[in-house]
Design a protein around this motif. Structure first.
Motif, PDB file in Angstrom:
ATOM      1  N   LEU A  50     -13.123  -1.191   1.249  1.00 52.28           N
ATOM      2  CA  LEU A  50     -12.293  -0.379   2.199  1.00 52.28           C
ATOM      3  C   LEU A  50     -11.646   2.005   0.744  1.00 52.28           C
ATOM      4  CD1 LEU A  50      -9.551  -2.540   3.802  1.00 52.28           C
ATOM      5  CD2 LEU A  50     -11.149  -0.539   4.951  1.00 52.28           C
ATOM      6  N   THR A  51     -11.210   1.365  -0.508  1.00 53.10           N
ATOM      7  CA  THR A  51     -11.529   2.239  -1.157  1.00 53.10           C
ATOM      8  C   THR A  51     -13.240   3.319  -1.269  1.00 53.10           C
ATOM      9  OG1 THR A  51     -13.112   1.438  -3.479  1.00 53.10           O
ATOM     10  CG2 THR A  51     -10.308   1.221  -2.785  1.00 53.10           C
ATOM     11  N   ALA A  52     -14.286   3.560  -1.402  1.00 55.10           N
ATOM     12  CA  ALA A  52     -15.635   4.074  -1.095  1.00 55.10           C
ATOM     13  C   ALA A  52     -15.194   4.817  -0.290  1.00 55.10           C
ATOM     14  CB  ALA A  52     -16.647   3.185  -1.486  1.00 55.10           C
ATOM     15  N   PRO A  53     -15.118   4.473   1.325  1.00 50.86           N
ATOM     16  CA  PRO A  53     -15.639   5.118   2.394  1.00 50.86           C
ATOM     17  C   PRO A  53     -13.931   5.524   3.023  1.00 50.86           C
ATOM     18  CG  PRO A  53     -15.177   2.442   3.019  1.00 50.86           C
ATOM     19  CD  PRO A  53     -15.188   2.831   1.407  1.00 50.86           C
ATOM     20  N   LEU A  54     -12.748   5.175   2.173  1.00 46.85           N
ATOM     21  CA  LEU A  54     -11.585   6.709   2.672  1.00 46.85           C
ATOM     22  C   LEU A  54     -11.149   7.210   1.475  1.00 46.85           C
ATOM     23  CD1 LEU A  54      -8.736   4.226   3.138  1.00 46.85           C
ATOM     24  CD2 LEU A  54     -10.238   6.116   4.597  1.00 46.85           C
ATOM     25  N   GLY A  55     -12.842   7.468   0.281  1.00 47.51           N
ATOM     26  CA  GLY A  55     -12.146   8.087  -1.119  1.00 47.51           C
ATOM     27  C   GLY A  55     -10.496   8.127  -1.924  1.00 47.51           C
ATOM     28  N   LEU A  56     -10.130   6.559  -1.459  1.00 51.23           N
ATOM     29  CA  LEU A  56      -9.363   6.471  -2.503  1.00 51.23           C
ATOM     30  C   LEU A  56      -8.733   5.404  -3.100  1.00 51.23           C
ATOM     31  CD1 LEU A  56      -6.487   7.040   1.033  1.00 51.23           C
ATOM     32  CD2 LEU A  56      -6.878   8.665  -0.094  1.00 51.23           C
ATOM     33  N   SER A  57      -7.549   5.495  -3.875  1.00 51.66           N
ATOM     34  CA  SER A  57      -8.220   5.225  -5.321  1.00 51.66           C
ATOM     35  C   SER A  57      -7.859   3.309  -4.617  1.00 51.66           C
ATOM     36  CB  SER A  57      -6.535   5.242  -6.365  1.00 51.66           C
ATOM     37  OG  SER A  57      -5.644   5.377  -5.511  1.00 51.66           O
ATOM     38  N   GLN A  58      -7.599   2.595  -5.850  1.00 54.75           N
ATOM     39  CA  GLN A  58      -6.913   1.271  -4.717  1.00 54.75           C
ATOM     40  C   GLN A  58      -5.373   0.989  -4.588  1.00 54.75           C
ATOM     41  OE1 GLN A  58      -9.137  -2.492  -6.429  1.00 54.75           O
ATOM     42  NE2 GLN A  58      -7.777  -3.356  -6.292  1.00 54.75           N
ATOM     43  N   PRO A  59      -4.746   1.046  -5.694  1.00 53.01           N
ATOM     44  CA  PRO A  59      -3.820   1.291  -5.058  1.00 53.01           C
ATOM     45  C   PRO A  59      -2.861   2.230  -4.127  1.00 53.01           C
ATOM     46  CG  PRO A  59      -3.810   2.161  -7.323  1.00 53.01           C
ATOM     47  CD  PRO A  59      -5.007   1.926  -7.165  1.00 53.01           C
ATOM     48  N   THR A  60      -3.375   2.946  -4.222  1.00 53.81           N
ATOM     49  CA  THR A  60      -3.508   4.062  -2.503  1.00 53.81           C
ATOM     50  C   THR A  60      -3.162   3.132  -1.502  1.00 53.81           C
ATOM     51  OG1 THR A  60      -3.271   5.867  -3.851  1.00 53.81           O
ATOM     52  CG2 THR A  60      -3.841   6.152  -1.880  1.00 53.81           C
ATOM     53  N   VAL A  61      -4.768   2.539  -1.566  1.00 54.75           N
ATOM     54  CA  VAL A  61      -5.240   1.782  -0.501  1.00 54.75           C
ATOM     55  C   VAL A  61      -4.426   0.732  -0.466  1.00 54.75           C
ATOM     56  CG1 VAL A  61      -6.964   0.269   0.817  1.00 54.75           C
ATOM     57  CG2 VAL A  61      -7.979   2.469  -0.371  1.00 54.75           C
ATOM     58  N   SER A  62      -4.080  -0.054  -1.369  1.00 52.69           N
ATOM     59  CA  SER A  62      -3.147  -2.043  -1.388  1.00 52.69           C
ATOM     60  C   SER A  62      -1.952  -0.717  -0.416  1.00 52.69           C
ATOM     61  CB  SER A  62      -3.146  -1.735  -1.908  1.00 52.69           C
ATOM     62  OG  SER A  62      -3.845  -2.294  -2.867  1.00 52.69           O
ATOM     63  N   HIS A  63      -1.051   0.399  -0.839  1.00 53.37           N
ATOM     64  CA  HIS A  63      -0.098   0.792  -0.508  1.00 53.37           C
ATOM     65  C   HIS A  63       0.349   0.789   1.634  1.00 53.37           C
ATOM     66  CE1 HIS A  63       3.086   3.163   0.279  1.00 53.37           C
ATOM     67  NE2 HIS A  63       2.083   3.886   0.813  1.00 53.37           N
ATOM     68  N   HIS A  64      -1.209   1.721   1.211  1.00 48.01           N
ATOM     69  CA  HIS A  64      -1.229   2.012   2.777  1.00 48.01           C
ATOM     70  C   HIS A  64      -1.284   0.530   3.824  1.00 48.01           C
ATOM     71  CE1 HIS A  64      -1.249   6.376   2.978  1.00 48.01           C
ATOM     72  NE2 HIS A  64      -2.494   6.287   1.829  1.00 48.01           N
ATOM     73  N   LEU A  65      -2.095  -0.532   2.686  1.00 53.52           N
ATOM     74  CA  LEU A  65      -2.868  -1.892   3.806  1.00 53.52           C
ATOM     75  C   LEU A  65      -1.095  -2.708   3.531  1.00 53.52           C
ATOM     76  CD1 LEU A  65      -5.938  -3.215   2.247  1.00 53.52           C
ATOM     77  CD2 LEU A  65      -5.476  -2.201   4.288  1.00 53.52           C
ATOM     78  N   ARG A  66      -0.750  -2.689   2.849  1.00 59.13           N
ATOM     79  CA  ARG A  66       1.217  -2.956   2.438  1.00 59.13           C
ATOM     80  C   ARG A  66       2.105  -2.440   3.738  1.00 59.13           C
ATOM     81  NH1 ARG A  66       2.215  -2.674  -2.080  1.00 59.13           N
ATOM     82  NH2 ARG A  66       3.530  -0.789  -2.286  1.00 59.13           N
ATOM     83  N   ILE A  67       1.523  -1.041   3.831  1.00 60.07           N
ATOM     84  CA  ILE A  67       3.042  -1.051   5.093  1.00 60.07           C
ATOM     85  C   ILE A  67       2.136  -1.321   7.262  1.00 60.07           C
ATOM     86  CG2 ILE A  67       3.152   1.278   6.214  1.00 60.07           C
ATOM     87  CD1 ILE A  67       3.424   2.528   2.911  1.00 60.07           C
ATOM     88  N   LEU A  68       1.390  -0.605   6.554  1.00 62.06           N
ATOM     89  CA  LEU A  68       0.616  -1.822   8.200  1.00 62.06           C
ATOM     90  C   LEU A  68       0.860  -3.494   8.441  1.00 62.06           C
ATOM     91  CD1 LEU A  68      -2.996  -0.100   7.867  1.00 62.06           C
ATOM     92  CD2 LEU A  68      -1.454   0.798   9.242  1.00 62.06           C
ATOM     93  N   THR A  69       0.620  -4.419   6.898  1.00 63.10           N
ATOM     94  CA  THR A  69       1.287  -5.498   7.518  1.00 63.10           C
ATOM     95  C   THR A  69       2.435  -5.797   7.058  1.00 63.10           C
ATOM     96  OG1 THR A  69      -0.883  -6.155   5.868  1.00 63.10           O
ATOM     97  CG2 THR A  69       0.601  -7.749   5.800  1.00 63.10           C
ATOM     98  N   GLU A  70       3.363  -5.259   7.004  1.00 68.89           N
ATOM     99  CA  GLU A  70       4.679  -5.293   6.969  1.00 68.89           C
ATOM    100  C   GLU A  70       5.028  -4.291   8.500  1.00 68.89           C
ATOM    101  OE1 GLU A  70       6.035  -4.511   2.193  1.00 68.89           O
ATOM    102  OE2 GLU A  70       7.038  -3.176   3.683  1.00 68.89           O
TER     103      GLU A  70
END
Lengths: 113, 113
Positions: free
Chosen positions: A52-72
């Motif tokens: 997911l990092t490449a298509p979004l152009g975001l860093s792994q920590p940022t993507v993980s942060h967003h995934l955590r919010i969606l999961t929570e």
């Protein structure tokens, strides 16, 4: 997941409004909407941070942060396999939000069919 | 109003995600959800600021601020009559959001009926 629609014809209580607003806040971000969209359209409907990092152009920590919010918020489910966690949509959760935002006339028509 | 669903099976573009996130942000607030709910359940489906401050327990400037955000997002329409402006829901706008958040399997089933 919230259960009471703000459009049901009776004023909703503060607690119900807060619950629904919480899930909508999780959705109301362009990066998170794109993540949901990428995961939904991935082969077999699942993806790991590594996809997911490449298509979004975001860093792994940022993507993980967003995934955590969606999961929570209950919109994604997470399964750890090997070194990566894989995410997939919880379709009933998103359908619940859609139903709560469906105006009653439309809901009544759907039921009548 | 955004037109492209993040759940349609193809990754959505950044601009579409930003448009949808903007409308969801307008919705994602407990006071604004309660305002929509109060207006929807008011007699004849419309209300002025004067009707809304007491049930929400918020000041008139705060209620006006929330109503402006909902109106700018296309979720409410505003009509000035005498000294007050009256607000009513734009049902198609809210239905559009609900449709965009309806997972494709459910959308397909609806179409097939």
């Amino acid at each position: 997941m919230p259960q009471i629609s703000p459009l049901a014809g009776e004023p909703i209580e503060r607690a119900d409004a807060e619950r629904l607003a919480g899930v909508l806040k999780a959705l109301a971000d362009p990066a998170r909407l794109r993540l949901l969209s990428l995961i939904q359209s991935a082969p077999e409907g699942e993806a790991c941070v590594c996809d997911l990092t490449a298509p979004l152009g975001l860093s792994q920590p940022t993507v993980s942060h967003h995934l955590r919010i969606l999961t929570e918020a209950g919109l994604l489910e997470r399964e750890k396999r090997g070194v990566w966690a894989y995410y997939r949509l919880v379709p009933t959760a998103i359908a619940t939000i859609a139903d709560l935002l469906t105006p009653p006339r439309k809901r009544a028509t759907k039921k009548a069919r």
